[in-house]
Write an enzyme that holds these catalytic residues in place. Sequence first.
Site, short mmCIF file in Angstrom:
data_model
loop_
_atom_site.label_atom_id
_atom_site.label_comp_id
_atom_site.label_asym_id
_atom_site.label_seq_id
_atom_site.Cartn_x
_atom_site.Cartn_y
_atom_site.Cartn_z
N SER A 49 0.86 -1.19 0.00
CA SER A 49 0.00 0.00 0.00
C SER A 49 0.89 1.24 0.00
O SER A 49 2.01 1.22 0.50
CB SER A 49 -0.93 0.00 1.21
OG SER A 49 -0.17 0.05 2.39
N GLY A 50 0.39 2.30 -0.59
CA GLY A 50 1.17 3.53 -0.68
C GLY A 50 1.84 3.70 -2.03
O GLY A 50 2.49 4.71 -2.27
N CYS A 51 1.69 2.72 -2.89
CA CYS A 51 2.23 2.81 -4.25
C CYS A 51 1.09 3.11 -5.21
O CYS A 51 0.02 2.51 -5.10
CB CYS A 51 2.91 1.51 -4.66
SG CYS A 51 4.37 1.10 -3.71
N GLN A 52 1.32 4.02 -6.13
CA GLN A 52 0.30 4.34 -7.12
C GLN A 52 0.08 3.15 -8.05
O GLN A 52 -1.04 2.84 -8.42
CB GLN A 52 0.74 5.57 -7.91
CG GLN A 52 -0.35 6.17 -8.73
CD GLN A 52 0.08 7.50 -9.33
OE1 GLN A 52 1.26 7.76 -9.51
NE2 GLN A 52 -0.88 8.35 -9.63
N SER A 53 1.17 2.48 -8.41
CA SER A 53 1.09 1.26 -9.22
C SER A 53 0.86 0.09 -8.28
O SER A 53 1.08 0.18 -7.08
CB SER A 53 2.40 1.04 -9.97
OG SER A 53 2.74 2.16 -10.73
#
Length: 140
Positions: A49-53
């Site tokens: 979590s915390g990644c755009q991808s």
Amino acid sequence: MAGLPDKDKLIRNFSRCLNWEEKYLYVIELGAQLPPLTEQQRQPDNLISGCQSQVWIAMSTSTEGQVVFAGDSDAAIVKGLVVVVFILYQGLTPQQIIDLDVRPFFADLALSQHLTPSRSQGLEAMIRAIRAKAAVLKAG
């Protein structure tokens, strides 16, 4: 992760790139070398979590106590960044991963200043997740 450069060679290879575009292409090339994840590894628990991808990172320990990494992303550049992070941590124990701050390596590679804010945040999320997973592995 056979066939990937070690940390020193990675830094040398980056220093040979003449511009950001070459570094970008090299990162993408590194990402293409990641073996595919198994269905078991592509679980929500391994989604960062915390990644755009979408980024998956699975970790286990070898019989020698070193952390073994597997990962993937739906974005080519991010997949390459996953490989760079794995290279920086390869061969380490969970405690060594917890103790190692890899951020200076990204400065040495001159990657930090070229990443978009969302990619920088995603990179931070990957590092935090790896350190948290290392703590779980250490606890057994």
